[in-house]
Design an enzyme around this catalytic site. Sequence first.
Site, mmCIF file in Angstrom:
data_model
loop_
_atom_site.group_PDB
_atom_site.id
_atom_site.type_symbol
_atom_site.label_atom_id
_atom_site.label_comp_id
_atom_site.label_asym_id
_atom_site.label_seq_id
_atom_site.Cartn_x
_atom_site.Cartn_y
_atom_site.Cartn_z
ATOM 1 N N ARG A 136 57.931 11.080 14.693
ATOM 2 C CA ARG A 136 56.770 10.641 13.912
ATOM 3 C C ARG A 136 56.766 11.316 12.533
ATOM 4 N NH1 ARG A 136 53.072 8.036 17.117
ATOM 5 N NH2 ARG A 136 53.333 8.245 19.361
ATOM 6 N N THR A 176 61.989 30.847 19.810
ATOM 7 C CA THR A 176 61.063 31.744 20.487
ATOM 8 C C THR A 176 61.048 31.459 21.987
ATOM 9 O OG1 THR A 176 58.864 32.727 20.396
ATOM 10 C CG2 THR A 176 58.990 30.397 19.839
ATOM 11 N N LYS A 214 65.222 32.808 23.288
ATOM 12 C CA LYS A 214 65.865 33.773 22.384
ATOM 13 C C LYS A 214 67.178 34.321 22.935
ATOM 14 C CE LYS A 214 61.697 35.507 20.118
ATOM 15 N NZ LYS A 214 60.912 36.684 19.746
ATOM 16 N N ASP A 216 62.856 39.762 13.967
ATOM 17 C CA ASP A 216 61.731 40.499 14.582
ATOM 18 C C ASP A 216 61.892 41.999 14.359
ATOM 19 O OD1 ASP A 216 60.359 38.373 15.676
ATOM 20 O OD2 ASP A 216 61.435 38.445 17.580
ATOM 21 N N ALA A 260 60.311 41.439 22.498
ATOM 22 C CA ALA A 260 59.786 42.075 21.289
ATOM 23 C C ALA A 260 60.092 43.575 21.319
ATOM 24 C CB ALA A 260 58.282 41.839 21.181
ATOM 25 N N ASN A 269 57.094 51.032 30.517
ATOM 26 C CA ASN A 269 56.998 49.613 30.874
ATOM 27 C C ASN A 269 56.570 49.499 32.330
ATOM 28 O OD1 ASN A 269 57.406 46.808 30.199
ATOM 29 N ND2 ASN A 269 59.070 46.852 31.698
ATOM 30 N N GLN A 293 58.432 38.424 9.897
ATOM 31 C CA GLN A 293 59.624 37.783 10.492
ATOM 32 C C GLN A 293 59.800 36.374 9.935
ATOM 33 O OE1 GLN A 293 59.795 35.174 12.993
ATOM 34 N NE2 GLN A 293 57.592 34.845 12.831
HETATM 35 P P1 NAP Z 1 58.355 39.234 27.177
HETATM 36 O O1 NAP Z 1 59.799 39.363 26.855
HETATM 37 O O2 NAP Z 1 57.924 38.277 28.218
HETATM 38 O O3 NAP Z 1 57.831 40.706 27.580
HETATM 39 C C1 NAP Z 1 56.522 40.903 28.070
HETATM 40 C C2 NAP Z 1 56.253 42.393 28.219
HETATM 41 O O4 NAP Z 1 54.881 42.545 28.625
HETATM 42 C C3 NAP Z 1 57.103 43.059 29.314
HETATM 43 O O5 NAP Z 1 57.377 44.375 28.920
HETATM 44 C C4 NAP Z 1 56.162 43.012 30.516
HETATM 45 O O6 NAP Z 1 56.425 44.012 31.469
HETATM 46 C C5 NAP Z 1 54.834 43.310 29.846
HETATM 47 N N1 NAP Z 1 53.706 42.869 30.664
HETATM 48 C C6 NAP Z 1 53.352 41.585 30.933
HETATM 49 N N2 NAP Z 1 52.246 41.572 31.734
HETATM 50 C C7 NAP Z 1 51.929 42.886 31.960
HETATM 51 C C8 NAP Z 1 50.898 43.508 32.711
HETATM 52 N N3 NAP Z 1 49.981 42.803 33.382
HETATM 53 N N4 NAP Z 1 50.847 44.857 32.725
HETATM 54 C C9 NAP Z 1 51.775 45.585 32.042
HETATM 55 N N5 NAP Z 1 52.778 45.045 31.321
HETATM 56 C C10 NAP Z 1 52.851 43.702 31.285
HETATM 57 O O7 NAP Z 1 57.518 38.843 25.879
HETATM 58 P P2 NAP Z 1 57.809 39.234 24.338
HETATM 59 O O8 NAP Z 1 58.537 38.143 23.684
HETATM 60 O O9 NAP Z 1 58.385 40.606 24.293
HETATM 61 O O10 NAP Z 1 56.315 39.224 23.746
HETATM 62 C C11 NAP Z 1 55.380 40.222 24.105
HETATM 63 C C12 NAP Z 1 54.158 40.115 23.195
HETATM 64 O O11 NAP Z 1 54.541 40.339 21.847
HETATM 65 C C13 NAP Z 1 53.495 38.742 23.223
HETATM 66 O O12 NAP Z 1 52.113 38.901 23.129
HETATM 67 C C14 NAP Z 1 54.011 38.070 21.958
HETATM 68 O O13 NAP Z 1 53.113 37.095 21.450
HETATM 69 C C15 NAP Z 1 54.105 39.264 21.034
HETATM 70 N N6 NAP Z 1 55.092 39.052 19.962
HETATM 71 C C16 NAP Z 1 54.632 39.146 18.697
HETATM 72 C C17 NAP Z 1 55.498 38.975 17.656
HETATM 73 C C18 NAP Z 1 54.976 39.088 16.263
HETATM 74 O O14 NAP Z 1 55.682 38.694 15.327
HETATM 75 N N7 NAP Z 1 53.783 39.624 16.077
HETATM 76 C C19 NAP Z 1 56.861 38.695 17.877
HETATM 77 C C20 NAP Z 1 57.306 38.617 19.196
HETATM 78 C C21 NAP Z 1 56.396 38.799 20.238
HETATM 79 P P3 NAP Z 1 57.455 43.745 32.690
HETATM 80 O O15 NAP Z 1 58.814 44.060 32.182
HETATM 81 O O16 NAP Z 1 56.990 44.648 33.755
HETATM 82 O O17 NAP Z 1 57.309 42.280 33.067
#
Ligand code: NAP
Length: 490
Positions: free
Chosen positions: A173, A275, A279, A315, A346, A365, A457
Amino acid sequence: MICAIVSAPTIAQARADLATAAKVADLAELRLDYLEEPLDVAALLTDRPCPVIVTNRPARQGGSFAGSESDRISSLMEAIALGAEYVDIEYDAVGRLGDRLGTRIIVSYHDFERTPKDLRSIAQSLLGTGADVIKIATYINDITENFRLRQVAAGLGIPTIVIGMGSKGVMSRILSKKFGSLLTYAALTRKGASAPGQLTVSELDQLYGFRRNAADAKVFGVIANPVAHSISPHIHNAAFRKTGMNAVYVPLEVDALGPFLEGCGVLDFGGFSVTIPHKEAALRLVDEVDDATGRIGAVNTIAVRGGRLVGTNTDCTAAVEAIRSGLLPGEELAGKRALLLGAGGAARAMAFGLVGEGVKVTIANRTFERAERLADEAGCSHVKWEERAGVNADIIANSTSLGMHPAVDVTPMPASALRGGQVVFDAVYNPRETRLIAEAREAGCSVVDGLEMFVAQAVAQFEFWTGQAAPAKVMRDAAKAALGAKEDWE
Ligand code: NAP
């Protein structure tokens, strides 16, 4: 051309919508089948303010017309007699239409469930009806099916309209000029959408620069799943608009990255943001990657250079820059102690980035083994998740998803563990004001929210793709506006 859909329940509303369409679009599709009052074609078409396509779609082709087939055909004949610019009729009914006078006939084919394999033979049989324009609208179940629609439109010898329906067909579109499509349909309001995946006229024009861009525009996009809530199209299209580039950035809802990257050469892609959840797969699929990205183990940016896919990770430096912005003037990152919460994608970028700046990083973690592995690879120490509050740190960096919408009451760090003078960075950016950020500010910390990293980023991606300096302020403003508009995040 943009064709605005007029699908009003009353004749008065349809006429009002035609007047709006005349201001914002090139023509309007008048959907007679949406009328809930007796049909009066003359009342709709007399003194119309813009060219129209008159359509009266039966239920068997996804429409709402409930009357008899002969009444339906009569309404279209009346539109022809009144000089409608176009009439749209389904391929299985076109034989019943009488004299076409000066009206151009669009012969249409819809499949609301799939994109059939034999699109070319469908197109050939539509051509055989003596159509002036042929239209093929199919449901896209896999994003690569868009590429087949693009190919079928090429070389048919008459004007063609192709539409990929559903959230995975959105690119067809936005890129209708590139798809060789005579026009693209758009709703006047979000509520007025008549097909899945349809955008509004204002989204097409203001967000995606439909009128600004030429058919040879370079295409960029965010590869994600889900992708609908991404604010990246707002940020990057604002940058292309500001720099006057003939380029557009689209959402790409991708299930399998490999087939998408293999087929994407059909369109003039210049690069991608990558994303969740692609990734890591992207690292394996690109032709070339820098050493730092290889160590991080994730690609969030791909540039298409001479047919080769070049991957990098923006990132990492973005997180470092965001954290650095929380330091006092003259302070250095080197020698600081950081507590990094999380060990996901991240966190990997942050761990390598901070260690590279000479920061002593401790990782905590929820899943201890992941913390242990990342600490090992990046040269950090690690503690159990339950021990995080006891770590003595100058910087606390959250890279877990805790605090992210909708669970905004959650925080990864107890407020009692925050000390004035610490730099607290939260990668979560929806919302910007997480509970962690609010409590850290309350405790007298220097706070940096996730928007800073997100914008940084994106700025680095723009520069990686184009080799030009990015308009960072415009991108930050667009990100803030998009986050504000998506406050409910539903
Ligand atoms: P990811 O690879 O899925 O990693 C998630 C992380 O959160 C893991 O360390 C996980 O622990 C932990 N987690 C999830 N639920 C939890 C809980 N209930 N208690 C404790 N730890 C918990 O995701 P990601 O890509 O790294 O992204 C993580 C966050 O960063 C997201 O909110 C994302 O939006 C943000 N982010 C922001 C940017 C930016 O530019 N600002 C860029 C990238 C990501 P486990 O290993 O135990 O599962």
